[in-house]
Structures are given as C-alpha cells and as structure tokens.
Design a protein around this motif. Sequence first.
Motif, mmCIF file in Angstrom:
data_model
loop_
_atom_site.group_PDB
_atom_site.id
_atom_site.type_symbol
_atom_site.label_atom_id
_atom_site.label_comp_id
_atom_site.label_asym_id
_atom_site.label_seq_id
_atom_site.Cartn_x
_atom_site.Cartn_y
_atom_site.Cartn_z
ATOM 1 N N GLU A 59 0.827 -1.209 0.000
ATOM 2 C CA GLU A 59 0.000 0.000 0.000
ATOM 3 C C GLU A 59 0.863 1.262 0.000
ATOM 4 N N LYS A 60 2.016 1.224 0.639
ATOM 5 C CA LYS A 60 2.894 2.395 0.702
ATOM 6 C C LYS A 60 4.335 1.990 0.435
ATOM 7 N N ARG A 61 5.125 2.964 0.058
ATOM 8 C CA ARG A 61 6.566 2.764 -0.048
ATOM 9 C C ARG A 61 7.168 2.689 1.364
ATOM 10 N N LEU A 62 8.381 2.217 1.424
ATOM 11 C CA LEU A 62 9.061 2.116 2.716
ATOM 12 C C LEU A 62 9.176 3.489 3.366
ATOM 13 N N VAL A 63 9.508 4.511 2.578
ATOM 14 C CA VAL A 63 9.696 5.834 3.150
ATOM 15 C C VAL A 63 8.389 6.390 3.696
ATOM 16 N N GLU A 64 7.253 6.037 3.060
ATOM 17 C CA GLU A 64 5.962 6.537 3.543
ATOM 18 C C GLU A 64 5.548 5.855 4.846
ATOM 19 N N MET A 65 6.052 4.679 5.067
ATOM 20 C CA MET A 65 5.808 4.029 6.354
ATOM 21 C C MET A 65 6.580 4.729 7.464
ATOM 22 N N ARG A 66 7.705 5.381 7.085
ATOM 23 C CA ARG A 66 8.504 6.115 8.058
ATOM 24 C C ARG A 66 7.994 7.537 8.273
ATOM 25 N N ALA A 67 7.360 8.098 7.220
ATOM 26 C CA ALA A 67 6.918 9.496 7.271
ATOM 27 C C ALA A 67 5.470 9.549 7.751
ATOM 28 N N LYS A 68 5.298 9.913 8.995
ATOM 29 C CA LYS A 68 3.971 9.923 9.595
ATOM 30 C C LYS A 68 3.042 10.894 8.883
ATOM 31 N N GLY A 69 1.837 10.401 8.511
ATOM 32 C CA GLY A 69 0.843 11.262 7.880
ATOM 33 C C GLY A 69 0.895 11.284 6.377
ATOM 34 N N SER A 70 1.869 10.590 5.760
ATOM 35 C CA SER A 70 1.965 10.603 4.297
ATOM 36 C C SER A 70 0.880 9.718 3.689
ATOM 37 N N PHE A 71 0.522 10.012 2.439
ATOM 38 C CA PHE A 71 -0.555 9.309 1.756
ATOM 39 C C PHE A 71 -0.005 8.319 0.744
ATOM 40 N N THR A 72 -0.811 7.326 0.419
ATOM 41 C CA THR A 72 -0.459 6.349 -0.588
ATOM 42 C C THR A 72 -0.558 6.969 -1.977
ATOM 43 N N CYS A 73 0.307 6.521 -2.889
ATOM 44 C CA CYS A 73 0.259 7.052 -4.253
ATOM 45 C C CYS A 73 -0.788 6.356 -5.112
ATOM 46 N N TRP A 74 -1.551 5.405 -4.526
ATOM 47 C CA TRP A 74 -2.616 4.740 -5.294
ATOM 48 C C TRP A 74 -3.889 5.586 -5.336
ATOM 49 N N GLN A 75 -4.053 6.524 -4.401
ATOM 50 C CA GLN A 75 -5.271 7.345 -4.361
ATOM 51 C C GLN A 75 -5.148 8.476 -5.381
ATOM 52 N N MET A 76 -6.084 8.518 -6.344
ATOM 53 C CA MET A 76 -5.971 9.443 -7.480
ATOM 54 C C MET A 76 -6.647 10.787 -7.251
ATOM 55 N N ALA A 77 -7.484 10.907 -6.247
ATOM 56 C CA ALA A 77 -8.154 12.186 -5.987
ATOM 57 C C ALA A 77 -8.641 12.179 -4.548
ATOM 58 N N GLY A 78 -9.181 13.318 -4.113
ATOM 59 C CA GLY A 78 -9.667 13.434 -2.750
ATOM 60 C C GLY A 78 -8.638 14.080 -1.842
ATOM 61 N N ALA A 79 -9.059 14.365 -0.615
ATOM 62 C CA ALA A 79 -8.216 15.082 0.332
ATOM 63 C C ALA A 79 -6.895 14.355 0.567
ATOM 64 N N GLY A 80 -5.791 15.099 0.431
ATOM 65 C CA GLY A 80 -4.472 14.557 0.719
ATOM 66 C C GLY A 80 -3.903 13.625 -0.324
ATOM 67 N N SER A 81 -4.607 13.384 -1.421
ATOM 68 C CA SER A 81 -4.135 12.420 -2.411
ATOM 69 C C SER A 81 -2.915 12.928 -3.153
ATOM 70 N N VAL A 82 -2.057 12.002 -3.563
ATOM 71 C CA VAL A 82 -0.876 12.360 -4.351
ATOM 72 C C VAL A 82 -0.793 11.570 -5.645
ATOM 73 N N GLY A 83 -1.734 10.650 -5.857
ATOM 74 C CA GLY A 83 -1.676 9.781 -7.033
ATOM 75 C C GLY A 83 -1.657 10.541 -8.341
ATOM 76 N N SER A 84 -2.525 11.549 -8.462
ATOM 77 C CA SER A 84 -2.547 12.326 -9.702
ATOM 78 C C SER A 84 -1.281 13.157 -9.858
ATOM 79 N N GLN A 85 -0.755 13.676 -8.751
ATOM 80 C CA GLN A 85 0.483 14.454 -8.830
ATOM 81 C C GLN A 85 1.619 13.612 -9.390
ATOM 82 N N VAL A 86 1.708 12.354 -8.928
ATOM 83 C CA VAL A 86 2.783 11.483 -9.403
ATOM 84 C C VAL A 86 2.613 11.212 -10.894
ATOM 85 N N MET A 87 1.416 10.796 -11.269
ATOM 86 C CA MET A 87 1.191 10.380 -12.648
ATOM 87 C C MET A 87 1.360 11.536 -13.631
#
Length: 695
Positions: free
Chosen positions: A148-176
């Motif tokens: 669900e998350k990268r190793l670094v996101e497991m270390r970074a408290k509060g970070s979001f998964t890159c699978w979420q494409m929209a909605g509050a806090g999402s980063v999926g669209s930013q990556v793509m």
Amino acid sequence: MSLFDTYIAVDWSGGNDRGAKPKRDAIWACAAGEEPVYLRNRQVAEDWLAARLEAEAGRRVCVGFDFPFGYPAGFAEHLTGREDALALWDWFEARIVDAPDVNNRFDIAGEINARVSGVGPFWFNGLKREVNHLPRKGLDRTNADFPEKRLVEMRAKGSFTCWQMAGAGSVGSQVMMGLPVLARLRRKYGAKVWPFEALDSAVAFVEIWPSLLAPSFPGGMIKDAAQVRAVARAMAVMDGQGSLELALAKGEGSGAEGWILGVGAEDLLEAAMKPIDMPRPPKLRDDCFALPAGVDWTPVDEALARLDAALRCVVGVEQVSHTQVVGRVVAEPVTARRSNPPAPNSAVDGYGFAHDATGEGDQVLPLLAGRAAAGGAYGGTVPHGSAIRVLTGAVLPDGVDTVVLEEDCSVTDTHVAFRGPVRPRANTRKAGEDVVAGSDVFAKGHMLRAQDAGLLAALGVDALPVFKRLRVGVLSTGDELVDPSQNAPPDRTYDANRPMLLQLAAAWNFEAVDLGHVRDDRAALKARLDEAVGQCDVILTSGGASAGDEDHVSALLREQGNLQAWRIALKPGRPLALALWQGVPVFGLPGNPVAAFVCALIFARPACLKLAGAAFAEPQGFMVPAAFEKRKKPGRREYLRARMGSDGVEVFASEGSGRISGLSWSDGMVELPDGAMDIARGDLVRYLPYGSFGL
C-alpha cells in the motif's frame, strides 16, 4: 564546499488549469532567496522550469518536487519489465496526455488496474463518468500484488499512498502527471535523480515533502507558497552547514521506490527550516525627531548628526543564499567556512619539486609520469630530487614546495632542466594566504556587492544572515498632480516625484512600495497612511509639507503623527517634515522635484540605510577645479547640479529649483559650504558624483 549553487522547491498539482489568480492547492515554485512564483498549470510550470534551468547554465542546481519519484516495490517491474523507477518515468511520459483543460490520468489508472489481478491498486475516480477498472472507493479494492505504501511513507507519519488518485491529501494524480514532466526535463538537461543516481551532473532532482515539518512554515501567505519558500531556504541552509549531504545519504538502499529528503534526518531539516528566532526591532520613539527648544535653522551637518542619533535598524533578519546577496546588509558577522586557497597550489603551469633538492647553475631532475591539475590532484608523493608536471591551480603534491615556470624549462620524456637558483616556494600559493578558515570576512552592517558574492562562494559560505529589505513607501499628494499617462491642462502638473523616488529606492536596493497619489482630502490621506503602515518600514511623501491651506500632509501629521518641521539651512529644499505614523517614520520631502531629489540624496538615503541595518553613510566627495564662477551668500549650504567637463566641474546654467532638466543634465552635485564664498575658475570645489550616492 557546497554541493549546489541554486536551490528550487516545487509544489506540484495533479488537477487541471487553475486560472490566473494565485490560489492554494496549485503549482508554486521558489528559488532560495527569492519570492514564490505561481504557475497556473503544468505546461506553464514546465516552461518556467526549463527557462530557469537554461538561465542557470554553468551552475549546480538542486530542484525538489513534492511528489513521489517511484511507486511501491514491484510496480515498476510489472509495467516495464525492470525494477527501475526511471524506466517507469519514461513509461508514463509515453502514455500521459496533458493539456490545461483535459488529461487522461484516470483512464491510465484504469488501464493499469486492468493489467493486475483483482480490483486496484489505483482508486478514486474523480470524473462524473465511470472509468473501467477504477473503483471510486479504496475499500472496493482486492488487489494484493503491491504494498500500500513505499518504505519511506511508512517512516513518514501522515503521508498518503500514491494509489489514491483524488480526494483530500491524495498524491496519485500528482505522481502520474508529474513524472512525464520530470522525464522530459531530465532528458533535456542531463539531470541526475536522487536516490537512483549519483548526483554528478549540474542538475539534480530530489523528492521533497513539505508537510514533513508543516509547523515550521511561516504564516501570513498562501500555504503552498510559504512551503516552497521555506523548503528552498532549508536546502540552501543545510548545504551551507554541510548537513544536506548527510540528509541525502539517508536515501541509500531505497531501490526503485525513491526517498523523501529529510526522512531519517528530520532533526537536520527541522533545524534548517525554522526561521531565525530573532524578534523584530521595536518601533521608534515618538520623540525621536524632536529638536531642542529654541532651534530655528538647522545646519546640514547638525541635521545629519541628529538623524543618525535618532534612527536605528527597524527590519528583521533572514537567511539568504550567497547567490542572492547583492544589495543585502549583513546582520551578523560572517566567518570563512574554509581557507582560500584551501591547500597550497600552483600559480602557473610548470614543474614542481622540493626546493632544497636544487641549487645554483643548471638543474636536471628526473620527471615523474603523471601530473597534478586543478581538480585532479596527484595521488602519490614526489620523491626528493624528482619533479612532476604541475598545472595552474593544482594542489601541490606531497614532496613539492616550489614550481618553475614551464617557459623556463627544457623537457624530455624523462627529465626536466632549468637554470638555478630558484626562489623557495616560487610560483606557489600558500593555503589561506588570501583568507584563513574561521576568520572574519564581513562585519555586521556591511552592504554586500557582486564581488562579495564571489568571496563568499570561494570561502564555502552559502547561507548567511542578512537584514530583510527595507520597504520604502512613496506617496504623492495634491489636487494639482496628474499621472503622466493622462492629458493635463495647464493648471495641472505631471507627477514627477513619485517615479523618481520609487526608482531611487530601488537603485538603493530597498523594496520600493508605490503608495500612489492622494488628492487634497485629509480622510483619504489618513486611510492611505493607515494602509501603508502594514506595507512599509518608512514612508517618503512629497508636497503638502508646508503650512498652507492645502498642506494636508503637515496638518494631519501634526495632529496624529507628532510632526517635527525641520527648517534646514540648505538650498534647494529648506523644509523637511519628519514624523512617526503608528511607529513608521515619515519623511515629508519638498514638492519641487529638484528639492525633493536633493533632500532624498542628502537626508533620506543615509536615514534609510540606518533603518535597513547599514551604516549612516555620507557621500564620498572629491576636490576638483571649478569650471564656473559664483558669489555665494552666507547662511545656507548649497547644492548645485553639476557635471565633469574637460576644464573641471561645470554647473547647470540655472539654479532655479523648478528646472528639473538640470537633474538629467548633471552627473553629480557641487557642494558649497555654509559660509560665504567667491569662486573663480580653477578654484577647488567639492564635487559629489551621483555614484557616491549609490546611483
């Protein structure tokens, strides 16, 4: 030595065109030491980044982007056949369609989902229409092929998964939507990407996450703008302190997933991102401009001395990169981070050896293979009695303390010959012969110049504390004034003072704030001054400072600003109104442009320098022959518009203070002292070039 010269932080967005008005959750970029830039869409952002990298050619640039550079383990190999994040960049770049009003990111997410087992991993369809294989809810997913998350996101408290494409806090669209841009910029500028590659080129891309230390951001501006400004500054400060390299080392071993700069080194990043904990100086005292009882006419020298005693620095402190220091004032003593030169080196191209192995007469020394060059040190030791080829700027190898110029040598493949004796340490530079590490370089109050930036760079000093730029507001008043863009009847006057004073302030490296023009309306004037208090550190007005029926500036300042009218014994420009408006100093300059210009140079400039943290500076004068004749009466100091000619300094044909053309004609002023004078051609007079006023 710093890793980089320029530091840029970019807050990305996966959405469509955001429009021309700056807003949050859009694309913002900022270079350390500069103000944030709003970029309305990804196309504009890519063009801006390309233009900036073009402009930075020849410099080392670190650009941080706030979206993941990779996906969880296994995803890159699934799509490209290789567990290589950069191959995944190219994969997206070949498939993503992106325009200001439309893009295909949700369809690409659905197409990827169709290639894996189960439902997912991408989710949240932000469109009104259905997208095949893209669920609207994360709970609808069943795919378990990828974490669900990268190793670094497991270390970074509060970070979001890159699978979420929209909605509050999402980063999926930013990556793509961001990786294709990075792929093109990387290809065009040869950028190296951390932590996937060694950062051995001029341009480096690093992954940032500003929210890692959100409490450290300053308030009072759009959050995204504040974030990129703070992170760019933090990267510059860390590099100057030597901690950026330590933070970059934390990304090792992250495979194709990537790493966020600062994770694992939060203490280093937080220390750099915190603003300098220095209180803003208190406001000036209400009585700072008061003259002693019984003072009528004030001589120029006394007026300047009183201003110097009454004023002090009114601006706070900030850190800037050495690349942005011109015109800035040093807030704390600056010391050399390392010596210059850092090691003994050669001043010429030639041949190096130990001096005590030579003597008088013809000298023939065995010549070692290899050479010492700038940036390519010789790794071994030169045996006593042997020589080695040495190029200009090369660190002297062990066993070498003297260099003989190549033009003074005869050389074969195996030996070098020259005529002795040679002076000990000839053609070499000692370590620290220019500046020694830890020594003072610039004192507090020094105004930095372009050549100072070069010295700072040579000494490894990147980030340094400077006073914030003094904000100088300029206000014109009077019903008679008209903007030059308008047609003016004969009874109206074009406003010459405001553009002149604004550009004087800018030329003096202050932040010029245009407060506009206010008619003879006391309520409007009060409202404008009230508004200016939050925008300016000092205010320059022109006109309305005398005691006539329409002199609303002096009347209002007398009622509410503790006005002090200084009658100064000078020509042109006797009246100088000084006041405080809610703690902000106000300089009421004469309305006549020539008098306003002279008073700005003689009084406003040194006063503003003191307010900005620099020294209260007087202009440098030169005694030169007069190419004019004049009989001067006693009682006032006079400033004549002047310029240098072949026979000495000439003065403008008219002393009339309404002859503004004399300012353009002149390149300086002749200063005549307070007493009477009879000046004949050839007599020495004091000439003040405009360059001595910072112009």
